[in-house]
Design a protein around this motif. Structure first.
Motif, mmCIF file in Angstrom:
data_model
loop_
_atom_site.group_PDB
_atom_site.id
_atom_site.type_symbol
_atom_site.label_atom_id
_atom_site.label_comp_id
_atom_site.label_asym_id
_atom_site.label_seq_id
_atom_site.Cartn_x
_atom_site.Cartn_y
_atom_site.Cartn_z
ATOM 1 N N MET A 135 1.072 -1.110 0.038
ATOM 2 C CA MET A 135 -0.086 -0.068 0.153
ATOM 3 C C MET A 135 0.763 1.153 -0.073
ATOM 4 O O MET A 135 0.595 2.218 -0.817
ATOM 5 N N THR A 178 2.229 2.248 -3.303
ATOM 6 C CA THR A 178 1.201 2.830 -4.202
ATOM 7 C C THR A 178 1.089 4.450 -4.151
ATOM 8 O O THR A 178 0.568 4.960 -5.054
ATOM 9 N N ASN A 216 -0.254 5.949 -1.762
ATOM 10 C CA ASN A 216 -1.503 6.410 -0.976
ATOM 11 C C ASN A 216 -1.542 7.272 0.117
ATOM 12 O O ASN A 216 -2.097 8.157 0.365
ATOM 13 N N TYR A 224 -6.184 3.355 0.556
ATOM 14 C CA TYR A 224 -6.054 2.050 -0.702
ATOM 15 C C TYR A 224 -7.268 1.318 -0.733
ATOM 16 O O TYR A 224 -7.914 0.844 0.262
ATOM 17 N N ASP A 263 -6.751 -8.847 -1.386
ATOM 18 C CA ASP A 263 -7.792 -8.006 -1.264
ATOM 19 C C ASP A 263 -8.988 -8.703 -0.363
ATOM 20 O O ASP A 263 -8.957 -9.713 -0.173
#
Length: 413
Positions: A58, A61, A63, A70, A82
């Motif tokens: 995460m 990425t 975020n 996320y 997920d």
């Protein structure tokens, strides 16, 4: 706690006349029958995984920089877990690894990164409180399971997060951290890493011994994955609580790979009433896979040097992609079951569990065990080896709960 629905066992019994002590003999069913039972089993039984690197994925990425949350809830084609895939696979409590790369030991910022990753896990829970919940004890996980919530317990990977301050062990415990992996890729202030040949301390450092005692005092589980054998035996001598390898496999299958645990270490872990949580990466579970991977890396490095290219150059990326497509090794989920079986045959059913290292081992995962939706495939392989429902419950959560509660009991003393 829910049990496998009686109708499922009725179906199984109609599939096969095999029955012992009133329970289905899974080993005598067909592969298709076992898969169906495994799916029901994972959905009706608590399933704990000792280690997943979702928080660091995460973080990568971006975020945390943008302020966006996320998207963990919807199915993704990225990473290994997920919410949707976890539910499909019956996963109930994946430990979120607060991973600190070894580089932070040198450049600083390890504690700050740990705080950021913890905050990101907390933000998932606060965003979707109807589906996710934190968990700081086995009781929390059981309560969340009853309420249909996916638990997100947390553990720190690499004690570099506490920097040089013993008080930070308590600081992170108060934030919900319930285990700590003592090292990662390099020796740190606590002890020596299995990936580092330096042997800075020759085992645990004096500071590391204090850290082990403090973890015992607080009730934080000591994770012995990633440490050298010398460091392990120092921990085993000092710790008054059970110890756990949250994501290691069996060295018997990968001779010379110190990152995996030897039979001697497995026996010592069992002697201390701890457990080994078998990890899934191809290089961890199969020697041939590891050797082919090493051969591929050597070839690619030589090709890059010969052509004066870097890995990120477009021509290099195209070549590497094509080469790996033609030469990538494979390993089957059954190999992971073999590692579990080895531990059981060596020390008994009470000392083994699951620690996938999902999101931490890239695309090296076995066929049939590529993401969190595929736990039933592993359960079916264990059924094929003759493991009973009670055995499977121990592997999936009961062994870990026993160890966790024992660590808590030591702290109360």
């Amino acid at each position: 706690m829910k049990k496998i629905l009686p109708i499922v066992f009725s179906i199984a019994l109609s599939m096969s006349c095999s029955e012992k002590d009133g329970e289905v003999d899974y080993a005598l069913l067909t592969d298709e029958e076992r898969i169906e039972l495994a799916k029901e089993f994972t959905k009706s039984t608590i399933l704990v995984d000792g280690h997943m690197d979702l928080p660091y994925r995460m973080y990568n990425t971006g975020n945390t920089m943008s302020g966006d949350v996320y998207d963990f809830i919807n199915r993704s084609d990225q990473g290994n877990i997920d919410y949707v895939r976890a539910k499909e696979g019956g996963m109930d409590a994946p430990f979120m690894a607060i991973y600190i790369p070894a580089g932070y030991q040198e450049k600083g910022g390890a504690k700050e990164l740990a705080d950021t990753l913890i905050m990101m896990v907390e933000r998932l829970v606060s965003t979707w409180p109807d589906r996710l919940a934190l968990a700081k004890s086995p009781r929390d996980i059981e309560e969340n399971f009853k309420n249909g919530l996916l638990s997100l317990p947390m553990g720190i990977e690499n004690a570099a997060a506490i920097e040089d301050n013993l008080e930070n062990v308590g600081y992170f415990f108060d934030k919900g951290i319930r285990y700590m992996t003592l090292t990662h890729g390099k020796d740190n202030l606590v002890g020596d890493s299995s990936y580092d040949d330096t042997e800075t301390h020759g085992g645990l450092s004096e500071f590391g011994k204090e850290v082990v005692r403090e973890m015992n005092r607080l009730g934080m589980i000591i994770d012995v994955s990633h440490i050298t054998d010398k460091t392990f035996f120092d921990v085993a001598e000092i710790s008054s609580a059970p110890i756990v390898a949250t994501h290691s496999s069996v060295r018997q299958f990968t001779p010379g790979f110190e990152r995996n645990v030897s039979d001697e270490i497995i026996k010592k872990i069992a002697e201390k009433d701890g457990m080994v949580m078998i990890t899934f990466g191809g290089s961890f579970v199969d020697q041939a896979y590891s050797e082919k991977n090493a051969e591929n890396r050597t070839h690619i490095q030589a090709w890059l040097e010969e052509n004066g290219l870097e890995r990120r150059d477009s021509a290099a990326m195209e070549y590497i992609g094509n080469y790996m497509a033609d030469n990538k090794p494979t390993v089957h989920v059954s190999k992971v079951a073999e590692h579990i079986d080895h531990v059981v045959k060596l020390v008994g059913i009470d000392y083994v569990g699951l620690g996938s290292d999902f999101d931490g081992v890239g695309d090296t995962l076995p066929e049939g065990l590529k993401d969190a939706s595929m736990y039933p495939n592993l359960i079916a392989e264990l059924m094929k080896l003759g493991y009973s429902k009670e055995d499977l419950e121990k592997i999936c959560y009961k062994n870990f709960f026993r160890v966790w509660e024992a660590v808590e009991a030591v702290a109360k003393k």
